[in-house]
Design an enzyme around this catalytic site. Structure first.
Site, PDB file in Angstrom:
ATOM      1  N   SER A 139      -4.027   2.809   8.420  1.00 23.73           N
ATOM      2  CA  SER A 139      -3.650   2.759   7.056  1.00 23.73           C
ATOM      3  C   SER A 139      -3.958   1.388   6.557  1.00 23.73           C
ATOM      4  CB  SER A 139      -2.301   3.540   6.908  1.00 23.73           C
ATOM      5  OG  SER A 139      -1.798   3.380   5.444  1.00 23.73           O
ATOM      6  N   LYS A 165      -7.457   4.946   6.427  1.00 22.34           N
ATOM      7  CA  LYS A 165      -6.966   5.323   5.273  1.00 22.34           C
ATOM      8  C   LYS A 165      -6.830   4.232   4.374  1.00 22.34           C
ATOM      9  CE  LYS A 165      -2.116   6.668   4.567  1.00 22.34           C
ATOM     10  NZ  LYS A 165      -1.056   7.733   5.194  1.00 22.34           N
ATOM     11  N   LEU A 166      -7.294   4.512   2.983  1.00 24.78           N
ATOM     12  CA  LEU A 166      -7.182   3.432   2.070  1.00 24.78           C
ATOM     13  C   LEU A 166      -6.041   3.572   1.046  1.00 24.78           C
ATOM     14  CD1 LEU A 166     -10.994   3.118   1.086  1.00 24.78           C
ATOM     15  CD2 LEU A 166      -9.940   1.888   2.933  1.00 24.78           C
ATOM     16  N   LYS A 167      -4.959   2.913   0.691  1.00 25.98           N
ATOM     17  CA  LYS A 167      -4.134   3.149  -0.093  1.00 25.98           C
ATOM     18  C   LYS A 167      -4.720   3.051  -1.433  1.00 25.98           C
ATOM     19  CE  LYS A 167      -0.253   3.574   2.286  1.00 25.98           C
ATOM     20  NZ  LYS A 167       0.551   4.888   2.271  1.00 25.98           N
ATOM     21  N   ASP A 192      -4.585   7.404   0.074  1.00 27.39           N
ATOM     22  CA  ASP A 192      -3.293   7.783   0.100  1.00 27.39           C
ATOM     23  C   ASP A 192      -2.875   7.307  -1.431  1.00 27.39           C
ATOM     24  OD1 ASP A 192      -0.658   8.479   0.026  1.00 27.39           O
ATOM     25  OD2 ASP A 192      -0.173   7.664   1.981  1.00 27.39           O
ATOM     26  N   ASN A 194       0.335   8.036  -2.697  1.00 27.77           N
ATOM     27  CA  ASN A 194       1.842   7.974  -2.649  1.00 27.77           C
ATOM     28  C   ASN A 194       2.285   8.245  -4.135  1.00 27.77           C
ATOM     29  OD1 ASN A 194       1.296   5.260  -0.340  1.00 27.77           O
ATOM     30  ND2 ASN A 194       2.973   7.008   0.055  1.00 27.77           N
ATOM     31  N   GLU A 217      -4.610  12.189   0.369  1.00 27.81           N
ATOM     32  CA  GLU A 217      -2.956  12.300   0.530  1.00 27.81           C
ATOM     33  C   GLU A 217      -2.135  12.167  -0.608  1.00 27.81           C
ATOM     34  OE1 GLU A 217      -2.098  10.176   4.121  1.00 27.81           O
ATOM     35  OE2 GLU A 217      -0.057  10.104   3.638  1.00 27.81           O
ATOM     36  N   ASP A 242       2.354  14.608   2.037  1.00 32.02           N
ATOM     37  CA  ASP A 242       3.212  13.872   2.559  1.00 32.02           C
ATOM     38  C   ASP A 242       4.623  13.731   2.063  1.00 32.02           C
ATOM     39  OD1 ASP A 242       4.659  11.460   3.536  1.00 32.02           O
ATOM     40  OD2 ASP A 242       3.093  10.174   3.315  1.00 32.02           O
ATOM     41  N   LYS A 266       5.900  13.586   9.277  1.00 38.22           N
ATOM     42  CA  LYS A 266       6.679  12.477  10.039  1.00 38.22           C
ATOM     43  C   LYS A 266       7.810  13.088  10.138  1.00 38.22           C
ATOM     44  CE  LYS A 266       4.615   9.378   6.645  1.00 38.22           C
ATOM     45  NZ  LYS A 266       4.579   8.685   5.173  1.00 38.22           N
ATOM     46  N   GLY A 294       3.138   7.769   9.660  1.00 38.80           N
ATOM     47  CA  GLY A 294       3.848   6.560  10.024  1.00 38.80           C
ATOM     48  C   GLY A 294       4.588   5.961   9.123  1.00 38.80           C
TER      49      GLY A 294
HETATM   50  O1  OSB Z   1       2.537   7.002   2.600  1.00 38.81           O
HETATM   51  O2  OSB Z   1       1.691   7.335   4.909  1.00 38.81           O
HETATM   52  C1  OSB Z   1       2.481   6.396   3.923  1.00 38.81           C
HETATM   53  C2  OSB Z   1       3.649   3.427   5.322  1.00 38.81           C
HETATM   54  C3  OSB Z   1       4.944   3.277   4.483  1.00 38.81           C
HETATM   55  C4  OSB Z   1       5.422   4.125   3.988  1.00 38.81           C
HETATM   56  C5  OSB Z   1       4.471   5.522   3.533  1.00 38.81           C
HETATM   57  C6  OSB Z   1       3.177   5.392   4.096  1.00 38.81           C
HETATM   58  C7  OSB Z   1       2.997   4.328   4.848  1.00 38.81           C
HETATM   59  C8  OSB Z   1       1.600   4.180   5.606  1.00 38.81           C
HETATM   60  C9  OSB Z   1       1.410   3.422   6.772  1.00 38.81           C
HETATM   61  O3  OSB Z   1       0.581   4.679   4.972  1.00 38.81           O
HETATM   62  C10 OSB Z   1       1.567   4.172   8.137  1.00 38.81           C
HETATM   63  C11 OSB Z   1       1.566   3.451   9.300  1.00 38.81           C
HETATM   64  O4  OSB Z   1       0.831   2.656   9.664  1.00 38.81           O
HETATM   65  O5  OSB Z   1       2.847   3.400   9.682  1.00 38.81           O
HETATM   66 MG    MG Z   2       1.351   9.054   2.742  1.00 39.02          MG
END
Ligand code: OSB
Ligand code: MG
Length: 375
Positions: A139, A165-167, A192, A194, A217, A242, A266, A294
């Site tokens: 990520s 995975k690109l935020k 992702d 969020n 995501e 998620d 998760k 994660g």
């Molecule tokens: O949305 O998946 C998520 C990290 C912290 C909180 C939320 C997320 C994430 C990641 C990183 O995307 C995942 C990792 O490498 O642990």
């Molecule tokens: Mg996520």
């Protein structure tokens, strides 16, 4: 039959600097700070990590709140219940507390670890793992420039990661992802958000839909299913949920509504490993692919995630990256990625790893012991 009696639970906060800041649509972190639990059950010890963060941005829980909930309600309830012959008893004893799934998950994980060590069984075998190695993705946080993001991605691909995975966040989305896609036409890519967007952003997702992504995501509200269902109906790219999936009930509802075609599991977010296996089972019965997400865990939480990633039906690479992707020095011996993009699932008793004493010492603060109260 294995039986343990939990004598006390130690709560501590650990802080590990990240190798680089991790930026998402909800904030930027430069240090991993989380609660670590140590269960003392006489002959055996168990470890659990809480996925809450310093502030309640990703979810409703946060470190100080989780600590109080554990010390005041969850741990005393588990201690008062007497010996444990089945880890499901932990879930039962804390069921009266509404919510607080991250705190509950950490306690369940620590008790389960102790219980498995007492019986000499590995977590992987307990949950039904069918693989010794699992494919891993990575990520990638939001960077200040696309070139910086591309540099980071090339570094990860050289190490063997099988999915990137690109935020994304409003203003740093289609254009950034489009440039990454142009440079890496064949790399499995996902994004992702969020929960940073609203249904008014549907045209933006229609543009992302043209980029051949593996999934999108959590584009919309953190607690939404219905808006996601409407968006999914307009996209070919699978939506992966998620934040919206808090338990197996949500997973069933999401699939039946058509709110997603993939689920990120998760254990920490859904209240523990036992509920995580129920989410996995519900998805598998319905033919929905899942993968293990994660939360920048230390080696303790990473070990748990890797055991889950070895289940049948976990068909997509997880955000289970190597220790060095997060930390210069992990709490445990480092988890290492093989050049083929896979990582070994711990096979020793319990979660299979323990914190290194000197690393634990160097990173801990605020140690608190919760013992059974005198009747
Ligand atoms: O949305 O998946 C998520 C990290 C912290 C909180 C939320 C997320 C994430 C990641 C990183 O995307 C995942 C990792 O490498 O642990
Ligand atoms: Mg996520």
């Amino acid at each position: 039959m294995t039986e343990i009696t939990v004598r006390s639970v130690e709560l501590r906060e650990v802080g590990l600097p990240l190798v680089r800041p991790f930026r998402t649509s909800f904030g930027e972190e430069t240090e991993k700070r989380c609660l670590l639990l140590r269960v003392d059950a006489g002959d055996v010890t168990g470890w659990g990590e809480c996925v809450a963060d310093v502030e309640p941005r990703y979810g409703e829980e946060w470190n100080d709140g989780a600590r109080v909930c554990l010390a005041r309600f969850l741990v005393p309830s588990v201690l008062a219940g007497g010996p444990i012959s089945d880890p499901a008893q932990v879930t039962e004893r804390v069921r009266w507390v509404r919510g607080h799934r991250m705190a509950k998950a950490a306690l369940e994980m620590a008790v389960l670890d102790a219980w498995l060590r007492a019986g000499g069984a590995s977590l992987a075998s307990y949950v039904g793992a069918v693989r010794e190695r699992v494919p891993c993705g990575v990520s990638v946080g939001i960077a200040s420039t696309v070139d910086a993001m591309l540099d980071e991605i090339h570094g990860y691909l050289a190490k063997g990661y099988r999915r990137v995975k690109l935020k994304i966040e409003p203003g740093r989305d289609v254009e950034v992802v489009g440039r990454v896609r142009d440079e890496l036409p064949d790399t499995p890519l996902s994004v992702d958000a969020n929960a940073a967007y609203t249904p008014a952003d549907t045209p933006l997702f229609e543009a992302l839909d043209e980029l051949g992504l593996v999934m999108i995501e959590q584009p919309l509200g953190h607690d939404d299913l219905t808006d996601h269902a409407r968006l999914q109906a307009r996209l070919r790219t699978p939506i992966c949920l998620d934040e919206s999936i808090r338990n197996a009930h949500d997973a069933v509802a999401a699939v039946e509504l058509g709110a997603c075609r993939v689920i990120n599991i998760k254990p920490g977010r859904v209240g523990g490993l036992l509920e995580a296996t129920r989410v996995h089972g519900a998805a598998r019965e319905r033919g929905v692919p899942v993968w293990i997400g994660g939360m920048l865990e230390t080696g303790i939480g990473r070990a748990t995630n890797l055991a889950m990633a070895a289940l049948p039906g976990v068909t997509m690479p997880g955000d289970t990256s190597a220790s060095e992707r997060y930390f210069h020095h992990d709490l445990t011996p480092p988890f290492v990625l093989d050049p083929d993009g896979t990582m070994a699932v711990p096979s020793g008793p319990g979660i299979g790893v323990e914190p290194l004493p000197d690393r634990l010492e160097a990173s801990s603060s605020g140690i608190q012991l919760v013992e059974r109260s005198a009747e």
